[in-house]
Scaffold this motif. Structure first.
Motif, PDB file in Angstrom:
ATOM      1  N   GLN A 115     -86.309  23.912 -24.754  1.00 55.49           N
ATOM      2  CA  GLN A 115     -86.674  23.929 -26.879  1.00 55.49           C
ATOM      3  C   GLN A 115     -87.650  25.432 -26.110  1.00 55.49           C
ATOM      4  OE1 GLN A 115     -87.975  22.125 -29.606  1.00 55.49           O
ATOM      5  NE2 GLN A 115     -86.475  21.685 -28.354  1.00 55.49           N
ATOM      6  N   GLN A 151     -87.122  29.363 -26.649  1.00 56.27           N
ATOM      7  CA  GLN A 151     -87.301  29.848 -28.257  1.00 56.27           C
ATOM      8  C   GLN A 151     -87.080  30.929 -27.831  1.00 56.27           C
ATOM      9  OE1 GLN A 151     -89.991  30.337 -30.810  1.00 56.27           O
ATOM     10  NE2 GLN A 151     -89.457  30.549 -32.406  1.00 56.27           N
ATOM     11  N   GLU A 159     -86.639  35.869 -36.051  1.00 57.80           N
ATOM     12  CA  GLU A 159     -86.190  34.540 -34.585  1.00 57.80           C
ATOM     13  C   GLU A 159     -84.583  34.964 -33.991  1.00 57.80           C
ATOM     14  OE1 GLU A 159     -87.136  30.207 -34.051  1.00 57.80           O
ATOM     15  OE2 GLU A 159     -86.231  29.889 -35.671  1.00 57.80           O
ATOM     16  N   PRO A 210     -85.766  26.896 -31.245  1.00 54.66           N
ATOM     17  CA  PRO A 210     -85.667  26.305 -30.116  1.00 54.66           C
ATOM     18  C   PRO A 210     -84.396  25.509 -29.616  1.00 54.66           C
ATOM     19  CG  PRO A 210     -87.431  25.974 -31.354  1.00 54.66           C
ATOM     20  CD  PRO A 210     -87.147  26.966 -32.277  1.00 54.66           C
ATOM     21  N   ASP A 218     -82.739  23.458 -26.242  1.00 53.43           N
ATOM     22  CA  ASP A 218     -82.654  22.517 -24.960  1.00 53.43           C
ATOM     23  C   ASP A 218     -80.982  22.437 -24.378  1.00 53.43           C
ATOM     24  OD1 ASP A 218     -84.755  21.363 -24.864  1.00 53.43           O
ATOM     25  OD2 ASP A 218     -84.577  20.430 -26.370  1.00 53.43           O
ATOM     26  N   THR A 237     -89.528  34.771 -22.852  1.00 50.86           N
ATOM     27  CA  THR A 237     -88.956  33.789 -23.662  1.00 50.86           C
ATOM     28  C   THR A 237     -89.704  33.608 -24.794  1.00 50.86           C
ATOM     29  OG1 THR A 237     -90.546  31.503 -22.441  1.00 50.86           O
ATOM     30  CG2 THR A 237     -88.243  32.023 -22.216  1.00 50.86           C
ATOM     31  N   SER A 277     -91.409  31.001 -26.489  1.00 48.25           N
ATOM     32  CA  SER A 277     -91.916  29.111 -25.703  1.00 48.25           C
ATOM     33  C   SER A 277     -90.771  29.285 -25.628  1.00 48.25           C
ATOM     34  CB  SER A 277     -92.926  28.761 -27.570  1.00 48.25           C
ATOM     35  OG  SER A 277     -91.305  28.959 -28.217  1.00 48.25           O
ATOM     36  N   GLY A 278     -91.610  27.505 -25.167  1.00 48.59           N
ATOM     37  CA  GLY A 278     -90.465  27.099 -24.311  1.00 48.59           C
ATOM     38  C   GLY A 278     -90.609  26.779 -22.281  1.00 48.59           C
TER      39      GLY A 278
END
Length: 334
Positions: free
Chosen positions: A8, A10, A17, A21, A23, A55, A57-58
């Motif tokens: 995930q 991001q 963005e 997110p 994988d 990053t 997030s993730g």
């Protein structure tokens, strides 16, 4: 070891963005290529893995350990850029040795690693030369050698062949592929050139606008593209797309047929068209044909000995088992 997992992950710049997110799993020893058009996020994704970008997030794991917040030097990865970034006043030997000197490695170990890298890259006879005395391809090999001596968990390549001419690109493509076989180390390679992706990768990651469109082997993507974007991006020349009545006959919104899966004759085929430009390449001829309903022009890959001229009327027959069908959302139909 060189297993890399993105969970995930991001990336956003302010309110924009650039990597939603996602994988992704890169297995130990794999040669993985990130491919897509300019601005698709492939270099940003590589920089996130390297630690050159933070990053949003993730989680990024390297060999099972969380590396998300580790600085680049602590990740055990080596990066090779489009720019060689060599020190012009240093010999090849000293350029390759530089990261080891910074790590205060013993001279004996330095010499051992330099000799091994130079042998693998055919640079043994050039160790005492300076970068200005080398060709572009040799300079890129020095940059790779500087990465090899670090004995990283994985190599990250960011469009390393973009500055080379066509002949050197082909040669270096082969050399990097052979190097991967020798070292058996994970390699992650970014390119916008789908021919590089097809010829080098164990696994291709196709990106568009930061989104992973499909992951698979070169032949998987060639034979069973998941959607219209992948179908049009993978393969050279690109797939022909046909809409309208001809597609409706197959119960699809769009059908696709690759140029190499169309037989050309002077009469008796399924479609009739007029020859526009014919590109004679020796082994192959790419014929651009006008007047095919729903697809103008259509590209056909024919034998290099085919004799057609501008304005000729030709007959085309697609191979029925090679027709790809896509629905109104551009997704592959079973």
């Amino acid at each position: 070891m060189g297993r890399i997992q993105l969970k995930q992950v991001q990336k956003a710049f302010g309110d924009v963005e650039v990597i939603p997110p996602l994988d992704l799993e890169i297995n130990d020893g794999e040669f993985v290529v990130f491919v897509g058009p300019s601005g698709c996020g492939k270099s940003t994704l590589l920089r996130l893995i390297a630690g050159l970008e933070d990053t949003t997030s993730g989680v990024i794991e390297i060999d099972g350990a969380d590396a998300t917040d580790l600085p680049p030097a602590k990740r055990g990865l080596a990066m090779v850029f489009q720019s060689y970034a060599l020190y012009p006043h240093m010999s090849v030997r000293k350029n390759i040795a530089f990261p080891m000197r910074m790590a205060k490695m013993s001279q004996e170990e330095q010499d051992k690693r330099i000799d091994a890298a130079a042998k693998a890259l055919n640079l043994t006879d050039y160790l005492d030369r300076r970068p200005g005395q080398l060709s572009g391809g040799q300079r890129q090999r020095v940059a790779i050698g500087r990465a090899i001596v670090r004995e990283p968990a994985a190599f990250l390549f960011d469009e390393p062949l973009s500055n080379l001419d066509a002949a050197l690109r082909v040669g270096m493509r082969m050399e990097i592929s052979e190097l991967h076989k020798k070292l058996e180390t994970t390699m992650v390679y970014v390119t916008h050139d789908q021919v590089e992706a097809m010829t080098m990768a164990d696994k291709i990651v196709v990106l568009q606008a930061g989104v992973i469109e499909q992951v698979g082997s070169p032949l998987e993507l060639y034979r069973t593209p998941r959607n219209l974007f992948v179908a049009g991006f993978i393969g050279s020349p690109k797939m022909n797309f046909i809409q309208g009545e001809e597609a409706a006959k197959h119960g699809a919104q769009t059908i696709g047929i690759r140029p190499e899966h169309i037989d050309v004759s002077m009469s008796g085929g399924q479609w009739q068209g007029t020859v526009g430009v014919a590109e004679h390449l020796g082994s192959d001829t790419f014929i651009h044909i006008h007047g095919i309903p729903g697809c103008d022009p259509m590209t056909v890959r024919a034998d290099g000995e085919v004799t057609v001229s501008y304005g000729d009327t030709v007959s085309l027959t697609p191979r029925s088992d090679q027709i790809h069908k896509f629905d109104a959302n551009g997704l592959r139909m079973s």
